[in-house]
Design an enzyme around this catalytic site. Sequence first.
Site, PDB file in Angstrom:
ATOM      1  CD  GLU A  99      -8.475  -3.579  -0.716  1.00  0.00           C
ATOM      2  OE1 GLU A  99      -9.141  -3.788   0.309  1.00  0.00           O
ATOM      3  OE2 GLU A  99      -7.528  -4.303  -1.077  1.00  0.00           O
ATOM      4  CG  ASP A 137      -1.588  -1.293   1.539  1.00  0.00           C
ATOM      5  OD1 ASP A 137      -1.913  -2.015   0.582  1.00  0.00           O
ATOM      6  OD2 ASP A 137      -1.774  -1.608   2.723  1.00  0.00           O
TER       7      ASP A 137
HETATM    8  O1  FUB Z   1      -2.375  -3.918   3.667  1.00  0.00           O
HETATM    9  C1  FUB Z   1      -3.638  -4.036   4.276  1.00  0.00           C
HETATM   10  C2  FUB Z   1      -4.753  -3.930   3.306  1.00  0.00           C
HETATM   11  O2  FUB Z   1      -4.459  -4.714   2.164  1.00  0.00           O
HETATM   12  C3  FUB Z   1      -4.970  -2.554   2.721  1.00  0.00           C
HETATM   13  O3  FUB Z   1      -5.632  -1.666   3.530  1.00  0.00           O
HETATM   14  C4  FUB Z   1      -5.707  -2.921   1.503  1.00  0.00           C
HETATM   15  O4  FUB Z   1      -5.811  -1.888   0.573  1.00  0.00           O
HETATM   16  C5  FUB Z   1      -4.918  -4.085   1.008  1.00  0.00           C
HETATM   17  O5  FUB Z   1      -3.818  -3.691   0.245  1.00  0.00           O
END
Ligand code: FUB
Length: 322
Positions: free
Chosen positions: A203, A33
């Site tokens: 997301e 991320d």
């Molecule tokens: O790294 C944790 C979670 O995994 C993130 O918040 C999401 O976007 C995914 O990449």
Amino acid sequence: MLGLAALLCMGGQAQAKKKKESGNPIFPGWYADPEGTVMDGRYWVFPTYSAPFKDQLFFDAFSSRDLVTWTKHERVLEQKNIPWLRQALWAPAILEKDGRYYLFFGANDVHEGEIGGIGVAVSDKPEGPYKDALGRPLIGEIVNGAQPIDQFVFRDDDGQYYMYYGGWRHCNMCKLSDDLLSIVPWEDGQKFHEVTPSESYVEGPFMMKRGGKYYFMWSEGGWTGPDYCVAYAIADSPKGPFRRIGKILQQDPEVATGAGHHSVIQVPGKDEYYIIYHRRPLSETDGNSRVTCIDRLHFNADGTIRPVKMTFTGVKARKLRK
Ligand code: FUB
């Protein structure tokens, strides 16, 4: 005859001269991320420490003057400075405003009835230490079905700051106050408006502006699997409407799987862009085996984005002007 020390020294110089490209990943370790930006005359990357949720209790950050050599800043934010953090410190969003640095984060993988969500920590230096500013989440509630994680803060040309956020296939948008520590309701009194751009949104929203157009990007698929990817839309307003155009980043059987949750660095004042993202090496299948990479992001003449070619070489040295 040359002594051993002299030979070693020459070897070191040759090594130093050789590194003209970043390589991918850009630094060692499992990191996901990544939020890339320019602050204080340096490039910065703030990633999630990719590990089991119970161990995700800090952020490291990385800085560079040329995109090639990266310096690690350990534990810029950690549990002792967020009283309400229990686990799953995720997806940093970082920005500078009026000489202070604001680090937004997701905490606790929050579900209905639990304490957690999106918080904000502040420091006087980009490398921290950052301290939770509110003593509680900025967004702790689940609205429009969006899990309060994966925030991105965007400053529009008129100086208004907007936050886009949301997991669980829903994306909300809100206006931030001038001190970035609270949410200003929209004209209709609502704090959050849903701006989910597509049924395939999952997301990791990201917004940038180029040529007067708003480029909205997000991740699709499951982050633990190979199909994770990034898609985008172009709009005339920061609120959309957003119409999905297509994917710009996805797995490549020759390079890596699970490529997603990205950000974009623009070289200040230039029409030159770098995508920072995570991906899973072909040798790995564990969900947390994610590394942070960089490649060029190119636009077509009509303003659309060219699909990213993931590389092992990364990018060439690119110094910032003082
Ligand atoms: O790294 C944790 C979670 O995994 C993130 O918040 C999401 O976007 C995914 O990449």
